[in-house]
Structures are given as C-alpha cells and as structure tokens.
Design a protein around this motif. Structure first.
Motif, mmCIF file in Angstrom:
data_model
loop_
_atom_site.group_PDB
_atom_site.id
_atom_site.type_symbol
_atom_site.label_atom_id
_atom_site.label_comp_id
_atom_site.label_asym_id
_atom_site.label_seq_id
_atom_site.Cartn_x
_atom_site.Cartn_y
_atom_site.Cartn_z
ATOM 1 N N GLN A 47 -46.165 40.042 -5.851
ATOM 2 C CA GLN A 47 -45.270 38.957 -6.260
ATOM 3 C C GLN A 47 -45.525 37.692 -5.447
ATOM 4 O O GLN A 47 -45.500 36.582 -5.997
ATOM 5 N N SER A 74 -40.457 40.757 -11.410
ATOM 6 C CA SER A 74 -40.707 39.330 -11.666
ATOM 7 C C SER A 74 -40.013 38.873 -12.932
ATOM 8 O O SER A 74 -39.386 37.801 -12.961
ATOM 9 N N GLY A 129 -46.739 34.086 -6.926
ATOM 10 C CA GLY A 129 -46.092 32.819 -6.618
ATOM 11 C C GLY A 129 -47.072 31.775 -6.130
ATOM 12 O O GLY A 129 -47.036 30.616 -6.562
ATOM 13 N N GLU A 137 -39.464 31.385 -6.475
ATOM 14 C CA GLU A 137 -38.629 32.561 -6.742
ATOM 15 C C GLU A 137 -39.447 33.842 -6.628
ATOM 16 O O GLU A 137 -38.980 34.843 -6.064
ATOM 17 N N LEU A 138 -40.674 33.831 -7.141
ATOM 18 C CA LEU A 138 -41.527 35.012 -7.021
ATOM 19 C C LEU A 138 -41.865 35.300 -5.561
ATOM 20 O O LEU A 138 -41.906 36.464 -5.142
ATOM 21 N N ARG A 150 -49.069 30.202 -8.737
ATOM 22 C CA ARG A 150 -48.267 29.326 -9.606
ATOM 23 C C ARG A 150 -48.086 29.924 -10.999
ATOM 24 O O ARG A 150 -48.242 29.261 -12.026
ATOM 25 N N GLY A 199 -45.184 31.317 -11.889
ATOM 26 C CA GLY A 199 -43.737 31.519 -11.948
ATOM 27 C C GLY A 199 -43.088 31.192 -13.277
ATOM 28 O O GLY A 199 -41.892 31.408 -13.429
ATOM 29 N N LEU A 204 -36.873 36.146 -12.845
ATOM 30 C CA LEU A 204 -37.015 34.847 -13.503
ATOM 31 C C LEU A 204 -36.008 34.687 -14.640
ATOM 32 O O LEU A 204 -35.485 33.589 -14.867
ATOM 33 N N GLY A 262 -39.807 28.536 -10.246
ATOM 34 C CA GLY A 262 -40.252 29.895 -10.554
ATOM 35 C C GLY A 262 -41.259 30.430 -9.556
ATOM 36 O O GLY A 262 -41.230 31.629 -9.214
ATOM 37 N N ASN A 263 -42.152 29.593 -9.065
ATOM 38 C CA ASN A 263 -43.166 30.065 -8.112
ATOM 39 C C ASN A 263 -42.515 30.480 -6.787
ATOM 40 O O ASN A 263 -42.844 31.525 -6.228
#
Length: 534
Positions: free
Chosen positions: A112, A235, A116, A258-259, A119, A121, A239, A255-256
């Motif tokens: 994960q 993931s 991230g 967050e991962l 990129r 995400g 998301l 999102g990136n």
C-alpha cells in the motif's frame, strides 16, 4: 493598572483562550468518544471472527487506527478492523495461522505504501459500480453465514442483542450507538437467564509486545497472494470510505497519502499483533455526523478506545459470543448494497450480470478473483458496446440540406442512392455484424457517412473492403464520405482503397453524395438503354 487588575485581565484572557480552544476542539473530542463506543464491540467481534482473538481486534483498532488517522490523506476517515477484511482473514488464519496473517498484513502494508508513492490513489474511481456492489454484497453474505453457528449456540442471547440493536436503530440512534444497546441487552439476558460459557474471555491488561512477524522462509511465497488480497481490499475500502467522508463533509482527500497512511497502519498492526485494518465506512459516517472537523477525531477515537478497554476490560470479558455474532449479522445486513440490487431491473443487463458474477465469485472463490473477474467482465461489455457502431439511415433531403448548406437551390435526389450514417469506432468487435446489416440494404448505390467514425482498426478496414467486393459482385456500388484522415490512412495501409475505388472515398459527405448521384443516374441510363435494345 495594579497587580489585581493585571491578574483579572490575564485571567480573562486565559478563559477566553480556553473557550476558543474548546469550541475548536469540541466537535473532534465528542466525535472521537462516540466513534470509540461504536468501535469497541466491533473490534472485539471482528478480532474473534477472524480467528486471531479479541486482543488482535482491539490492538488494531487502537494502534493502527491512531496511525492511519495521523498519516492518512483524509481528515475524517476512521480505520480499524472491518467485516470485509475479516472474511479474507478467516481463510488466511485457517491456512497459515495467526503468524502468517501478521506477515501477510505487513506485506500488504508495504504494498500500500508503494501504491501511494506510485500515485495510484485514484484507481478506485475507475472500478465499475457493479463490481463494487457485487463484492460488497458477497462479503455481506459471507459475514452473515459465518456468524450463524455462534448465534445459534445461544439463540435467546442473539435475539435479545438483535432486538436491542433494532430498537436503537429505530428510536435511540442519535444518542448511543446501536451496537452498545444490543450489547447491553445481550449481556443482561445472559447474566440473568442463560449464563453461557461461550464468552469473550480474558482481555489484555497491558501494552502489546512489539515484534516483527517473521515466518519460515518457505511461507513467504505462499503469503504473496493473501497479502495482495489484503492490499487490494484494504485500499478499495479505505478510498471508498474517504469518498464517503468527502461527500458528507465537503472536504477533499488525498488518495495517494491515504494509501500510505493505510500501509503504515497495517505495518503497525502487524508489529503489535493486530489484524489488518482498512477504512470503516460506518465509523467514518458516525465520525462526520458527530461533528468531527480534523484528523484529531480519528486519533482521539483510538485514545478513548484504549481507555475504555482498560477501564471496562473486566466487564467486556463477560460479553457472550452470541451477542457479538448478532451484532455482526446485523452489520452484514446493513453493509449490503441493496441499492445496487434494486438497480438491476432498471439498468442494462450487463450491469446485473457483472454484479451477480462478482458477488457469486466473492462467496465461492475469493475477493481477488472476484474483483479481477468483475473488472474483466465489465471491460469486455464496455469494449463490445463502444466498438459496436450504430447505423441509421439518413433522409436524403436532410443530407443534402446539410451538405449543400450555403448554396442556392438543391440537387435532385436519385431513388437508387441511400445514405447511411455510421457512428462510433470500427473495431474488431461487432464489425462482421455491421457488414451483414449493410449488405442487406437494397440500395444500388450505398453511401456510408463516416463523419462520426473516429477510429478504424485493421479488422474494421478489412470489413469495409469485403463489403465493397460483395456489393460489386451484386452489381452495386459503395461510397464513403466524410472520412477522417486517420481512418483514411488505415484504409490505405490495409490496401482497401483499391477495392472501393479511390474516387469513391472522399473527405466530405457532400462530394460523396454528388458523385453517388451521378453514378446512379449513369447506371439508370445504362439500364434503360439495355432494356431498349432488348
């Protein structure tokens, strides 16, 4: 100003500053405490259901929940053990034991973090809704079925818990979380009437030991697929949960990041002996509705949960397993995407097929296979639809009115000329059916309007050539008008232009129609002359 006045002024400033700080933090503090109340029974239930034990669920909710909120890309997303992840973990624990699950969780965390930094995400936005609804419903079925046995051990306790939750959902959901009401009802019935020995048991009384999971070298290869499944599910859920928080709050997540936060959380969970975590949509929704504004709420939820565990530990150890089973069964029903199922009669048949196929594969196989198959099926349906060009016959007066726009008068329309608009790409899918449809049209001179054709692949170009040859054998003629440069270049490369005739392929529809009319008139005169001689 005297000393007394200065003291009063400084005291007023202190009170004003303290009031401002509390007003800013009040929403996060209250939301953190509320979410902790929701998370306590669920962490216990999911830890036990996974096979790793109640402590594993609590450790994940506390420590991984704290670090995912700290490092994640959403201000309001709350992470912890979830039902969807539990379904995956049951199989991993059965096959590789708790140590294998911890190692797979750590591997998933590294994956994960890598996603991230790469990129990726935003990849969840490209998943079809039918696939998401399918695996969500499949996971709900698995959770419900997996808890039937524990609930059936003490059906009266399970029924009391379910009744307490349903009553809370109906009347008290704004005050105390429904799971707490259900838990209180189940514990009360058990302590007064049942006295079942099937209870949670002793809970941890100290901090967890930090250790890096390191199974035998032979297991690493076997754990790669489980780790990929945890990474994929974690993931996607995280998301989706962040998207829900954005919709409810008006914020926007990264999102990136967050991962990366989810990966760090899963590494922490593995180090403290907890189950892998992901974004919990229900807890995130409670967080937003309770007034959370920043990531501090998610971090405080972990702190409050830590305090609750060590204050209420002796009481929590008396919780019947049947109560937790009932909570999970109702949670499964509530997490099911019923709206997706209701869409099946109204949506196209491809939506229903994709949803049901993904759902069935989630139940009978595993999540990785289900998502991969669902996405592949949706892509096939999309390619077939996009590559299946639409054909409609254009009225000649409308065609000439468009083609001759700006000219005075109009051209006479010959009855043997038919203009057919082809719209969409001419790709390998569906071109043979298009050829059969066009060849059945009765016109002696067929003009294909390629104004709406953006792309022609090799199969499409060869189909056009076969259509021209077939019409030629029947004494008919094919014209193509309004062709773009890229489709024209493909016809030239594939040697199709010679089969049609260079003069019969034009860049404008007007030129093709006028030439087709002239040829149709010439063919009619030749037919009349032949008839006169006969």
């Amino acid at each position: 100003m005297g000393k007394k006045g200065m003291a009063l002024a400084s005291g007023g400033l202190w009170r004003r500053w303290r009031g401002d700080v509390w007003r800013r933090l009040r929403g996060d503090v209250l939301a953190g405490f509320t979410v902790a109340l929701v998370a306590l029974p669920l962490a216990l239930a999911f830890g036990i259901a996974s096979g790793a034990g109640p402590a594993a669920g609590l450790y994940s909710a506390i420590f991984a929940g704290f670090f995912t909120s700290l490092f994640g890309g959403s201000q309001l997303n709350v992470s912890g053990p979830t039902g969807a992840m539990t379904v995956v973990l049951v199989d991993i624990v059965n096959r590789h034991g708790v140590e294998g699950m911890l190692a797979a969780g750590a591997m998933a965390g590294v994956m994960q973090i890598a996603l991230g930094f790469l990129r990726l995400g935003n990849f969840v936005k490209f998943l079809p809704h039918a696939v998401i609804a399918g695996f969500t419903n499949g996971i709900a079925v698995l959770i419900f079925l997996s808890q039937v046995e524990d609930a059936w051990q003490e059906p009266i306790v399970a029924a009391a818990t379910a009744a307490g939750m349903l009553a809370a959902l109906r009347w008290f959901r704004r005050t105390i979380p429904p799971a707490i009401w259900g838990l209180l009802a189940g514990v009360l019935v058990n302590e007064v009437l049942i006295h079942t020995p099937h209870i949670v048991g002793e809970l941890p009384t100290g901090l967890p030991q930090v250790a890096l999971p390191w199974p035998d070298a032979s297991l690493w290869g076997e754990l790669l697929k489980p780790a990929l499944t945890i990474c994929l599910l974690g993931s996607i859920e995280a998301l989706l949960s962040a998207e829900v928080a954005d919709v409810m709050s008006g914020q926007r997540h990264n999102g990136n990041r967050e991962l990366i936060g989810q990966g760090i959380g899963n590494l922490v969970a593995a180090l403290v002996g907890g189950v892998p975590v992901t974004g919990a949509i229900a807890r995130t929704a409670v967080n937003v509705k309770s007034g959370a504004r920043t990531r501090l709420a998610g971090m405080l939820h972990a702190v409050f949960l830590f305090v609750l565990v060590y204050v209420l530990g002796p009481w929590a150890s008396r919780i019947p397993l049947a109560s937790l089973a009932a909570i999970l069964m109702i949670t499964a029903v509530r997490m099911a995407d019923l709206e997706g199922l209701r869409l099946i009669p109204r949506a196209r048949w491809t939506y229903g097929v994709t949803l049901i196929a993904t759902m069935v594969l989630t139940v009978v196989q595993d999540l990785t296979i289900a998502v991969a198959a669902g996405v592949a099926l949706a892509m096939v349906f999309a390619v077939v639809e996009l590559a299946n060009p639409q054909v409609r016959t254009r009225a000649m007066n409308a065609v000439m009115g468009w083609a001759e726009r700006g000219r005075q008068g109009s051209l006479p329309v010959h009855p043997d000329v038919q203009v057919v608009a082809v719209e969409g790409p001419l790709l390998f899918v569906g071109v043979e059916r298009l050829r059969e449809r066009l060849s059945r049209m009765p016109a002696r001179v067929l003009v294909l309007d390629f104004t709406g054709v953006s792309t022609v692949d090799e199969s499409g170009a060869l189909m056009v050539g076969r259509l021209a040859e077939e019409l030629h054998r029947e004494g008919r003629v094919l014209y193509i008008g309004g062709i773009g440069r890229e489709p024209l270049r493909m016809l030239v490369r594939m040697g199709v232009l010679g089969s049609i005739g260079r003069r019969r392929v034009t860049l404008t529809l007007a030129a093709a129609v006028m030439r087709a009319q002239a040829e149709a008139q010439a063919m009619a005169r030749a037919a009349d002359a032949a008839a006169a001689l006969a």
